[in-house]
Design an enzyme around this catalytic site. Structure first.
Site: not given
Ligand code: GDP
Length: 318
Positions: A109, A142
């Site tokens: 992301s 992430k």
């Protein structure tokens, strides 16, 4: 291009990204797309996942499943975002290595980058400053995934790549009033205001933050493109290279849904990071550009919303 006869696993195939990747692979004629529902395979459970990989032997893996959500869900339920994403990626990457997967794409992301880094955001800005607080735990998970892909590449020679998409929208989005991202959130709220015959549309925050938006069908094309063409350590950004203010976005959504209404802003809701625009020159250099303009994508997303009353996902985070 990837081999159309190969066994291709797409995790999270019911979600926004996974369903778009499956649609795109199908349109390319891929004949062995492997999927599993959460009930069939809990991606957080190592034994189940390892057995599943040993049996099905995917050659390619698009690991695009994740616990995701908008600014409100992220800032109020950080444990879910940290815990679920860390577990899922640790388990999937390990099973992919153990079962000899040829290539894996891990989806991160744009929130992995520091809050106040220069704009547009280049891949090398990763880990050069503090993160945005409203989604810090999601970002940390992430980042761990990106580093895990690099570590498998370094230690075991695995061809694991990491793609970092900007803010996404499109079919199968999550329309929960608190859990959603801004586009599905506004589409749903503006639609309900229109049905109620009310004249004002509320937009969270000040309207001044800037965001970049990519239609998920474009992302799916980029993921398959990268799977075929890209094989390096570190993240590669996937976006349009263009951003707009939340105010301007809200005007576009209003024009699609309820043109006669007036916008009001609710500064009691968080703005989040002031700007998040990806530098996509590496991706452009490889020959990929997005196709769907935001105005067109918003029209499509609204039509999808209207046409799928039963299919709209409404979870706080998923
Ligand atoms: P972010 O990019 O991680 O901040 O994710 P969001 O898509 O949730 O929010 C983007 C921006 O849109 C933030 O500045 C929000 O305050 C703003 N925003 C305005 N209205 C809404 C809404 O109804 N829902 C969401 N999620 N954000 C909104």
């Amino acid at each position: 291009m990837i081999d159309r006869q190969a066994r291709i696993l797409v995790t999270g195939h019911r979600g926004l990204v996974g369903s778009a990747v499956v649609r795109h692979l199908q349109s390319l004629g891929c004949s062995q797309i492997l999927t599993a529902t959460r009930q069939e395979v809990d991606l957080r459970d190592p034994r189940t996942v390892e057995n599943w990989f040993a049996e099905r032997r995917p050659a390619y893996v698009f690991h695009v499943a994740g616990t995701v959500g908008g600014i409100w869900a992220n800032s109020t339920r950080p444990v879910d975002f940290l815990h679920d994403n860390l577990l899922m990626q640790a388990v999937v990457l390990r099973a992919a290595w153990q079962s000899g997967v040829q290539k894996l794409l891990y989806l991160g992301s744009s929130c992995i980058y520091p809050r106040d880094c220069p704009q547009p955001i280049r891949e090398e800005y990763l880990l050069t400053g503090p993160l945005e607080k409203t989604n810090e735990c999601y970002a940390l998970a992430k980042i761990a995934g990106v580093k895990a892909c690099d570590a498998y590449r370094q230690q075991y020679g695995c061809r694991f790549i990491s793609a970092m998409p900007t803010n996404l929208y499109g079919p199968n989005d999550n329309f929960h009033p608190d859990g959603s991202h801004v586009i599905p959130g506004l589409l749903r709220r503006f639609h309900e205001v229109k049905l109620a015959g009310q004249p004002t549309l509320t937009v969270w925050g000040t309207g001044t933050p800037r965001r970049e938006f990519l239609h998920v069908d474009d992302l799916a094309v980029a993921c398959v493109f990268l799977m075929g063409k890209y094989d390096e350590a570190g993240p590669i950004n996937v976006g349009t290279g263009e951003d707009i203010t939340i105010h301007a976005l809200a005007e576009l959504v209003r024009d699609v849904v309820h043109p006669s209404a007036e916008l009001v802003f609710d500064p009691s809701k968080p703005d989040g990071t002031p700007r998040k625009l990806l530098d996509v020159s590496r991706l452009h250099g490889l020959g990929w550009h997005h196709r769907i303009p935001l105005e067109v994508g918003l029209q499509q997303a609204y039509h999808w919303y209207l046409e799928h009353p039963a299919g709209r996902r409404m979870s706080v985070a998923d």
